[in-house]
Design an enzyme around this catalytic site. Sequence first.
Site, mmCIF file in Angstrom:
data_model
loop_
_atom_site.group_PDB
_atom_site.id
_atom_site.type_symbol
_atom_site.label_atom_id
_atom_site.label_comp_id
_atom_site.label_asym_id
_atom_site.label_seq_id
_atom_site.Cartn_x
_atom_site.Cartn_y
_atom_site.Cartn_z
ATOM 1 C CB CYS B 94 -0.959 -0.051 1.181
ATOM 2 S SG CYS B 94 -2.446 0.916 0.920
ATOM 3 N NE ARG B 128 -9.786 3.873 2.054
ATOM 4 C CZ ARG B 128 -8.687 4.548 2.398
ATOM 5 N NH1 ARG B 128 -8.565 5.814 2.097
ATOM 6 N NH2 ARG B 128 -7.727 3.941 3.049
ATOM 7 C CG HIS B 190 -4.368 -3.298 4.049
ATOM 8 N ND1 HIS B 190 -4.632 -2.491 5.105
ATOM 9 C CD2 HIS B 190 -5.469 -4.045 3.858
ATOM 10 C CE1 HIS B 190 -5.854 -2.724 5.525
ATOM 11 N NE2 HIS B 190 -6.382 -3.651 4.795
#
Lengths: 457, 241
Positions: B94, B128, B190
């Site tokens: 990330c 997102r 992540h």
Amino acid sequence: MTLRTLTALAAGKAVRAGLQAIGRGGTALPGLVALALDPEVIGHLSARLAHGVVLVSGTNGKTTTSRMFAEIARAAGWTPVHNRSGSNLERGIAAALLADADVAGRLRADVGIFEVDEASLARVVTRLEPRVVLVANLFRDQLDRYFEVDQLARRIADAFARLSPATLLVLNADDPLVARLGDRHRGRVVFFGVDDPLVGGRVAQSISDATHCPRCSSRLAYARVVLAHVGEWSCPSCGLARPARDVSVARIALGRDGTRLELAGGGEMKVPLDGLYNAYNAVAAIAVARCLGIDDATVSRALAAFRPAFGRLEVVEADGRRLRIVLVKNPAGSNAAIGALLERGGRLRVLAALNDRDADGRDVSWIWDADFEALVPSIEHAVVTGLRAADLALRLKYAGLPVSDMEVVDGWRAALRHAIDTTPADGETVVLATYTAMLALRGALAEMGYVGRFWED
Amino acid sequence: MDLRICHLYPDLMCIYGDRGNVIALAQRARWRGIDAQVRELREGEALDPDWADLYFFGGGQDLGQDVVSRDLQGANGEALRRALASSAAILSVCGGYQLLGHEYVPADGPAIPGLGLLDVTTRAGKLRFVGNLLAEAPQGTLIGFENHSGCTYLGPQARPLARVVVGHGNNGEDRTEGAVQGRIVGTYCHGSVLPKNPWLADMLLLWALERRHGAVRLDPLDDTMELAARRAAAEVARTRP
């Protein structure tokens, strides 16, 4: 009371009655219906509360702290309306108010005590005019829903800047993310904290969410770290430091059966809960009580008689065995629970349940931030269950638990049955569960006849 | 045999379970009798480019990323460049992945320069991407959880780590996920990507051990529980992404 509010109230009450008729608890849907008909419903109803509204927010401790304050309010002779089932979004507040109101919108209660999800707080404070807003702490939690904790703090501080000056903010001075939330508030801010020099270590914990100064970005210095980034912090570069505490604990004596708090400036309180985090919950509740003019003797009486909520170290008896139920939902909360379990000492039998529903957080990565490495040496045996049992079992394996000491059991009842049957008579199993896993286990315990129904709580 | 792992900026670039990757690397080495040591590098400390065989660089919040980006523009950036040029391996996730690229272009304001070690560029996106991710790599299936709004695009020097089956990956457009360039790996999975992707953990361990120990062979481990967790997570990704 407008016609619109009365209509929303009637509709919400009808939904609630319908749900109860078919045997459902209904802690959210009636509120949702009422809010759809009148978005101002919680503002209109709560404006009638003589002692006003107290909002309790923060990542961890909301339920326990608001229940503590509700007990204090009762001891003071007040009648609280309280969203006590952990239903802490706007709809849960609406549902609690309309359950308390009659058809004309008159409330039995005279004080509103609502725990508010920290992601909803910025919105809820615009929907009613709270007398007190308490923020206990901010930790990383459900990154898929709340995103980053810095952003969350910014949103809350922006909302606080628009609060009425009549609203009192009660903030944790020891949490650098929380201590600054009221910087732009036009009214009074009351700070609480823990000042016992014997509480906390000197080393920053690996899951800290606020290692750097919120004002100048330099690394913060800690004289004591209590939990994650909560402690005695200061910025050596710009001089920002934890604000002076209006309500503070000078000494904490943790015992197996409870905690004794010596307050700075005199006074002693006993709380029949263990765990350092419960000392924080208590001092937060004490601070709110003092803000509202409730005397310490009343507070002390209420706290001494406090009983934990389901899933907050509550003990359920099952066939002569004890199930000690602990809600774990994020790394800081898990570490606090792990710390409390280790303080108790001895070898632990564990039933661990991990779900990944929306209310748990769909991303289960957080279990890798929780310090299972500290817990595993004390685990004698673990039963692992839940929608993501395999992830949790893997976490325990990498934390060093021998594979032969754990079993993955599918199904809530089967897992409980196995955990109870393998616990020695008179023995104890600690149940660590995420939110929806805890609800499912509670349902299974009710089916098995060990506890009552949830909404009677 | 020993292995040296350096966790870069653990307190600033370690959001949501990233440290599970370091735990996985160290444990999978130790279970094979390899003496794994972990060191942490904090901002302001000097990175010794000769010490570590393997680096881990996680994701962070905005403030953390700013502090780290400044730290890497000085001597530490040069040291990391030298370390990776002398065949150390790195897993970046990330924000760490973005900082190893050429630059990060925010929605407004000037571009934030990266280290340029990976031939990738990241632009702030409007959406997102949050959810379970499943992608196919030549070495195996990559299973994880993504949560990012940056959109990363690969240049010709970098190969995608995997092809997205479920989820968004680098940018939600070209079905690529992550990047590999030599022994530099970047991914948007992540949190704890390595525990559930033992093939990726072992690939990194092999690269890292080769740095000082020459060609080595990794003993097989009993991955029954890892495979069970992979199956469960893949099922979740397919049925409720």
